[in-house]
Design an enzyme around this catalytic site. Structure first.
Site, PDB file in Angstrom:
ATOM      1  N   LEU A 209      -2.678   5.940   2.629  1.00  0.00           N
ATOM      2  CA  LEU A 209      -2.381   6.039   1.209  1.00  0.00           C
ATOM      3  C   LEU A 209      -0.938   5.593   1.033  1.00  0.00           C
ATOM      4  O   LEU A 209      -0.079   5.987   1.826  1.00  0.00           O
ATOM      5  CB  LEU A 209      -2.541   7.477   0.694  1.00  0.00           C
ATOM      6  CG  LEU A 209      -3.967   8.041   0.607  1.00  0.00           C
ATOM      7  CD1 LEU A 209      -3.916   9.513   0.200  1.00  0.00           C
ATOM      8  CD2 LEU A 209      -4.812   7.255  -0.394  1.00  0.00           C
ATOM      9  N   ASP A 210      -0.655   4.792   0.016  1.00  0.00           N
ATOM     10  CA  ASP A 210       0.727   4.382  -0.167  1.00  0.00           C
ATOM     11  C   ASP A 210       1.577   5.576  -0.581  1.00  0.00           C
ATOM     12  O   ASP A 210       1.066   6.638  -0.940  1.00  0.00           O
ATOM     13  CB  ASP A 210       0.833   3.223  -1.162  1.00  0.00           C
ATOM     14  CG  ASP A 210       0.483   3.605  -2.587  1.00  0.00           C
ATOM     15  OD1 ASP A 210       1.196   4.443  -3.169  1.00  0.00           O
ATOM     16  OD2 ASP A 210      -0.497   3.062  -3.129  1.00  0.00           O
ATOM     17  N   LYS A 211       2.880   5.391  -0.517  1.00  0.00           N
ATOM     18  CA  LYS A 211       3.819   6.500  -0.698  1.00  0.00           C
ATOM     19  C   LYS A 211       3.609   7.230  -2.015  1.00  0.00           C
ATOM     20  O   LYS A 211       3.733   8.467  -2.086  1.00  0.00           O
ATOM     21  CB  LYS A 211       5.247   5.965  -0.614  1.00  0.00           C
ATOM     22  CG  LYS A 211       6.323   7.030  -0.650  1.00  0.00           C
ATOM     23  CD  LYS A 211       7.692   6.414  -0.427  1.00  0.00           C
ATOM     24  CE  LYS A 211       8.782   7.472  -0.434  1.00  0.00           C
ATOM     25  NZ  LYS A 211      10.125   6.889  -0.183  1.00  0.00           N
TER      26      LYS A 211
END
Length: 252
Positions: A119-121
């Site tokens: 999952l991106d930040k």
């Protein structure tokens, strides 16, 4: 005459100090000190011999306690984590990492825990980790076509044609030459929707809405396959599973 019944293969047996060290509880020298202090028990009886061999099986570990708490599972472990925003799915990048949300010893396990995808930040929600490499590859393989569902909050009202465009299999993302596979869409309000995708392209859901002139303000993943994020799992909290249990829950 009926064929003989199959016997289950016996679990491998390991030295106690080696096994606990591989689970991140400390070096073998530190484990020896734990044992001498009576901090490791099996069925309530203290184990003192670092060279004692025990099975690395669920049945044995269900009876094993360290400092009065159940021991972590042997290899074949999985974790479901409710990832907050601002946390990176990495081992070495600057800033807060998903591994910082887990017990320190989990970083030292062998084989290591790895994220099942990323999952991106700035995306929150369900993140899976496992030390079972074969399972990890089965779950992330494009051949598995496992859907991931995201809840998106948008900057502008929905156009009304998102469901048709996302399902068409013709939507192109900027800078790419291959159209996206069909994706499912469900409007939840004027500026909110579920999107379910079976690919894992870079910032895919954000870029899908960008292609339609909208901007995702908040994004959270709440389901991978049939595995829904437990409603009582708080942000930053985790749930320990066995690898086979994780696969069963993902595949439904």
């Amino acid at each position: 005459m009926s064929p003989p019944a199959r016997t289950q293969p016996k679990a491998a047996r390991f030295r106690l100090d080696r096994l606990l060290a591989s689970l991140g509880y400390g070096s073998r020298a530190q484990i020896a000190l734990f044992l001498r202090a009576g901090r490791v028990t099996l069925d309530g009886v203290a184990l003192h011999d670092p060279a004692q061999r025990i099975e690395a099986s669920e049945a044995v570990f269900a009876r094993l306690d360290i400092d009065g708490e159940p021991a972590d599972p042997p290899p074949g472990m999985a974790v479901a984590l409710n990832k907050p925003t601002g946390v990176t799915c990495s081992r070495k990048e600057a800033g807060k990492l998903v591994y910082d949300l887990l017990p320190d010893r989990f970083r030292l396990r062998e084989p290591p825990l790895s994220t099942v995808g990323r999952l991106d930040k700035e995306t929150s929600g369900l993140l899976l980790l496992t030390d079972d490499g074969a399972l990890l590859h089965r779950l992330i393989s494009p051949k598995s076509k496992i859907e991931k569902r995201y809840r998106a909050r948008l900057a502008r009202p929905l156009r009304g044609d998102e469901a048709d465009i996302f399902a068409s299999g013709a939507l192109m993302l900027e800078g790419e030459v291959k159209p996206l596979l069909p994706a499912r869409f469900e409007a939840l309000g004027a500026k909110e929707a579920y999107v379910s995708v079976s690919e894992g392209r870079y910032h895919q859901v954000r870029r899908m809405f960008a292609a339609l002139g909208n901007h995702v303000e908040a994004l959270a993943r709440d389901r991978i396959g049939a595995f829904a994020l437990p409603p009582d799992l708080a942000e930053g909290a985790s749930l320990i599973l066995r690898a086979h249990e994780l696969e069963a829950r993902v595949r439904g």
